[in-house]
Enzyme design. Structure first.
Site, short mmCIF file in Angstrom:
data_model
loop_
_atom_site.label_atom_id
_atom_site.label_comp_id
_atom_site.label_asym_id
_atom_site.label_seq_id
_atom_site.Cartn_x
_atom_site.Cartn_y
_atom_site.Cartn_z
N ASP A 51 40.89 37.46 39.76
CA ASP A 51 41.61 36.49 38.92
C ASP A 51 42.86 35.99 39.64
O ASP A 51 43.56 35.10 39.16
CB ASP A 51 41.92 37.04 37.52
CG ASP A 51 42.85 38.23 37.55
OD1 ASP A 51 43.21 38.71 38.65
OD2 ASP A 51 43.25 38.71 36.45
N SER A 52 43.12 36.54 40.84
CA SER A 52 44.16 35.97 41.70
C SER A 52 43.81 34.52 42.05
O SER A 52 44.66 33.78 42.54
CB SER A 52 44.33 36.80 42.97
OG SER A 52 43.08 37.05 43.59
N ASP A 90 36.01 39.55 38.40
CA ASP A 90 37.24 40.09 37.79
C ASP A 90 37.39 39.54 36.37
O ASP A 90 37.50 38.32 36.19
CB ASP A 90 38.42 39.64 38.66
CG ASP A 90 39.60 40.56 38.55
OD1 ASP A 90 39.51 41.60 37.88
OD2 ASP A 90 40.65 40.23 39.14
N LYS A 119 35.27 44.00 37.16
CA LYS A 119 36.48 44.82 37.24
C LYS A 119 37.38 44.46 36.08
O LYS A 119 37.45 43.29 35.68
CB LYS A 119 37.20 44.57 38.57
CG LYS A 119 38.58 45.22 38.67
CD LYS A 119 39.18 45.08 40.04
CE LYS A 119 40.01 43.84 40.24
NZ LYS A 119 41.12 43.63 39.29
N GLU A 121 41.43 45.59 34.24
CA GLU A 121 42.70 46.28 34.47
C GLU A 121 43.01 47.23 33.32
O GLU A 121 42.68 46.96 32.17
CB GLU A 121 43.83 45.24 34.59
CG GLU A 121 43.66 44.32 35.77
CD GLU A 121 44.85 43.37 35.96
OE1 GLU A 121 45.88 43.51 35.28
OE2 GLU A 121 44.73 42.47 36.83
N GLU A 188 46.28 49.59 43.07
CA GLU A 188 47.08 48.51 43.68
C GLU A 188 48.55 48.90 43.77
O GLU A 188 49.15 49.37 42.79
CB GLU A 188 46.94 47.22 42.84
CG GLU A 188 47.78 46.08 43.43
CD GLU A 188 47.52 44.73 42.81
OE1 GLU A 188 46.61 44.61 41.95
OE2 GLU A 188 48.22 43.77 43.20
O1 KIV Z 1 42.60 39.27 41.32
C1 KIV Z 1 42.68 39.96 42.33
O2 KIV Z 1 42.57 39.49 43.47
C2 KIV Z 1 42.93 41.37 42.16
C3 KIV Z 1 43.50 42.09 43.32
C4 KIV Z 1 44.94 41.78 43.45
C5 KIV Z 1 43.30 43.53 43.18
O3 KIV Z 1 42.73 41.90 41.10
#
Ligand code: KIV
Length: 297
Positions: A51-52, A90, A119, A121, A188
């Site tokens: 989600d980055s 994500d 994934k 959080e 992280e």
């Molecule tokens: O969104 C992402 O790229 C991430 C990483 C920073 C771990 O979750």
């Protein structure tokens, strides 16, 4: 491709085997078809459609602004580009926090898009959501330490797990996720010793981003190592392998200079036609027949 033909698909079994051999998994983020294809060709084991993307691809200040629909566009492109790497989607902010049903539906959308896993959080507080997803047959990775979707609670981009008591809390969260059925946990921005402490007490895969060398896999954000992030966040743990920003800017400047100076397009960039047809069109335009194509204004 490898020297012996196409690379075999990386699965959870492959990732487990890498750990058993003491070989670190190579993990990067990818959000688009070409980067995914390049990463797959480069032999990357694990791609995170992170989600980055909210920041790297869409220019938002944090990750929370991206929606599930936007993430799925990126996920589909990555899946088309990388037939071999293990691909993790994500779950974006609010796509899994509110209810088990939301979590299963959102995770299922990534799997339907072609991802191998998702994934999310958080630790103990999302364990029920993780259980709902794993019960639905979905492979889930946890994410602990600096969790950007909770930036407000964490007080910004801060290193986590800096004291033994903080590391023990991190471990409690990791154990709750393991109990809920995750196949792995991403740590992280925590000190290397803290990551080692957590990893030594878990059975599942433990990968790190800014968590030192004592983990089973190293993740980086592709834009950080390629030098293509348009922003001023420069994490300590990043090593730059290219300066894509400078390459792109220089190429576009050179293109602009050529266009403005009339050097582009040149004759070799124009489609040729039969000489007779060309002469006829020129005649119709009132242009002298002998005048060369490149001289036509
Ligand atoms: O969104 C992402 O790229 C991430 C990483 C920073 C771990 O979750």
């Amino acid at each position: 491709m490898t020297q012996n033909g196409p690379r075999r698909k990386v699965t959870l079994t492959t990732l487990e085997a890498l750990r058993a051999r003491g070989q670190s998994a190579v993990c990067v983020t990818a959000y688009d078809y070409p980067t995914a294809a390049f990463a797959d060709r480069a032999g990357v084991d694990f791609l995170l459609v992170g989600d980055s993307a909210a920041m790297t691809m869409l220019g938002h200040a944090t990750t929370v602004a991206i929606t599930l629909d936007e993430m799925l566009v990126f996920a589909r492109a990555v899946c088309r580009g990388a037939p071999s790497a293990f691909i993790v989607g994500d779950l974006p902010f609010l796509s899994y926090q509110v209810s088990d049903a939301d979590a299963v539906r959102s995770a299922g959308a990534f799997i339907a898009a072609g991802c191998d896993a998702v994934k999310c959080e958080g630790g103990a507080r999302v364990a029920n959501r993780v259980r709902a997803m794993t019960d639905a047959g979905i492979a889930v990775m946890g994410h602990l330490g600096l969790t950007p979707q909770s930036l407000g609670q964490l007080g910004g981009y801060r290193v986590q797990g800096k004291t033994l008591s903080a590391v023990k809390r991190l471990l409690d969260d990791a154990l709750a996720l393991q109990e809920a059925g995750v196949f792995g946990i991403l740590l992280e921005a925590i000190p290397a010793e803290a990551a080692a402490y957590v990893r030594e007490r878990l059975d599942v895969l433990v990968y790190g981003i800014g968590a030192g060398p004592h983990v089973d896999g190293q993740l980086v954000i592709s834009h950080d190592i390629l030098g293509s992030f348009v922003g001023d966040i420069r994490p300590r743990f990043v090593r730059r392998y290219a300066d894509v920003d400078a390459v792109i800017t220089a190429a576009l400047r050179a293109y602009g200079d050529d266009v403005r100076a009339g050097r582009f397009p040149a004759a070799e960039h124009c489609y040729p036609i039969d000489a007779g047809d060309e002469a006829e069109i020129r005649h119709a335009r009132g242009v002298p027949a002998e005048r060369p194509v490149e001289a036509i204004a």
